[in-house]
Design a protein around this motif. Structure first.
Motif, PDB file in Angstrom:
ATOM      1  N   LEU A  68       1.055  -1.517   0.025  1.00  0.00           N
ATOM      2  CA  LEU A  68      -0.304  -0.006  -0.700  1.00  0.00           C
ATOM      3  C   LEU A  68       1.286   1.614   0.204  1.00  0.00           C
ATOM      4  O   LEU A  68       0.629   1.843  -0.632  1.00  0.00           O
ATOM      5  CB  LEU A  68      -0.906  -0.265   1.285  1.00  0.00           C
ATOM      6  CG  LEU A  68      -2.349  -0.972   0.941  1.00  0.00           C
ATOM      7  CD1 LEU A  68      -2.828  -1.162   2.648  1.00  0.00           C
ATOM      8  CD2 LEU A  68      -3.197  -0.131  -0.098  1.00  0.00           C
ATOM      9  N   LEU A  69       1.910   1.451   0.396  1.00  0.00           N
ATOM     10  CA  LEU A  69       2.759   2.612   0.622  1.00  0.00           C
ATOM     11  C   LEU A  69       3.321   2.468  -0.425  1.00  0.00           C
ATOM     12  O   LEU A  69       3.293   4.055  -0.966  1.00  0.00           O
ATOM     13  CB  LEU A  69       3.639   2.474   1.813  1.00  0.00           C
ATOM     14  CG  LEU A  69       3.473   2.277   3.106  1.00  0.00           C
ATOM     15  CD1 LEU A  69       4.608   1.854   4.040  1.00  0.00           C
ATOM     16  CD2 LEU A  69       3.224   3.489   3.851  1.00  0.00           C
ATOM     17  N   GLU A  71       1.814   1.890  -3.465  1.00  0.00           N
ATOM     18  CA  GLU A  71       1.081   2.164  -4.162  1.00  0.00           C
ATOM     19  C   GLU A  71       0.385   3.749  -4.003  1.00  0.00           C
ATOM     20  O   GLU A  71       0.045   4.527  -4.508  1.00  0.00           O
ATOM     21  CB  GLU A  71      -0.166   1.448  -3.418  1.00  0.00           C
ATOM     22  CG  GLU A  71      -1.438   1.496  -5.063  1.00  0.00           C
ATOM     23  CD  GLU A  71      -3.037   0.803  -4.535  1.00  0.00           C
ATOM     24  OE1 GLU A  71      -4.038   0.690  -5.194  1.00  0.00           O
ATOM     25  OE2 GLU A  71      -3.190  -0.460  -3.645  1.00  0.00           O
ATOM     26  N   VAL A  72       0.679   4.609  -2.591  1.00  0.00           N
ATOM     27  CA  VAL A  72       0.843   5.883  -2.935  1.00  0.00           C
ATOM     28  C   VAL A  72       1.145   6.859  -3.120  1.00  0.00           C
ATOM     29  O   VAL A  72       2.099   7.525  -3.015  1.00  0.00           O
ATOM     30  CB  VAL A  72      -0.070   6.090  -1.095  1.00  0.00           C
ATOM     31  CG1 VAL A  72      -1.359   5.726  -1.038  1.00  0.00           C
ATOM     32  CG2 VAL A  72       1.238   5.789  -0.325  1.00  0.00           C
ATOM     33  N   ALA A  97      -2.892   5.928   2.460  1.00  0.00           N
ATOM     34  CA  ALA A  97      -2.818   3.761   2.354  1.00  0.00           C
ATOM     35  C   ALA A  97      -3.278   2.993   3.260  1.00  0.00           C
ATOM     36  O   ALA A  97      -4.079   1.889   3.311  1.00  0.00           O
ATOM     37  CB  ALA A  97      -1.149   3.704   2.417  1.00  0.00           C
TER      38      ALA A  97
END
Length: 173
Positions: A68-69, A71-72, A97
């Protein structure tokens, strides 16, 4: 008066327990990302905690927090750092995230970029638009900045003293 539908279900008609369960599909992103994070908890742990509460095994939650980190727009390794080590824009990405960790259908963004400088605002707004398209998210975007609202929204409702005074497509309003 009115109704608010999420996945075709009127939230106002739900019983307390049903409403609690449906909140999983809604996540908030607030104006002040620093106040949204525990200053004594590594950001990866803060993101993983959302999944741990839902019963995701710790190893899986930690790995997913790193994804998620990324992804952002941050690095998975950033998960070991504390919130104070990041800029305001990076902290807002971390909060995004964390919101995504619940796999929501709706992100409620309450003045989510108001505290950021203009160039960082643009980056975060572009990220939100990318996430909206890629994940099929809906955004409820609350802001006083009409240029930001115009950029982010398909439909706009203008409120004055707690009442909706105008609703329409973004280009019309």
């Amino acid at each position: 008066a009115g109704s608010m539908l999420l996945n075709g279900v009127d939230l106002a008609s739900l019983e307390k327990e049903e409403l609690r369960k449906s909140r999983r599909h809604m996540q908030m992103i607030f104006q002040d990302p620093y106040a949204s994070l525990n200053p004594r908890m590594a950001v990866g742990r803060a993101i993983a905690e959302v999944m741990l509460v839902r019963g995701v095994p710790a190893v899986e939650a930690t790995a997913r927090a790193g994804q998620l980190l990324e992804e952002v727009g941050l690095q998975a390794e950033d998960g070991t750092r504390m919130p104070g080590a990041f800029s305001g824009g990076q902290r807002q990405r971390i909060v995004i995230a964390r919101a995504l960790a619940a796999d929501p259908h709706l992100l409620i963004c309450d003045e989510a970029v108001a505290a950021l400088d203009v160039s960082v605002q643009a980056q975060v707004l572009n990220l939100l638009n990318e996430l909206k398209a890629r994940r099929g998210l809906s955004l409820l975007f609350i802001s006083h900045d009409l240029s930001v609202v115009r950029y982010m929204c398909d439909r706009i409702a203008v409120m004055n003293q707690g009442r909706i005074v105008e609703v329409g497509e973004a280009q019309e309003v």
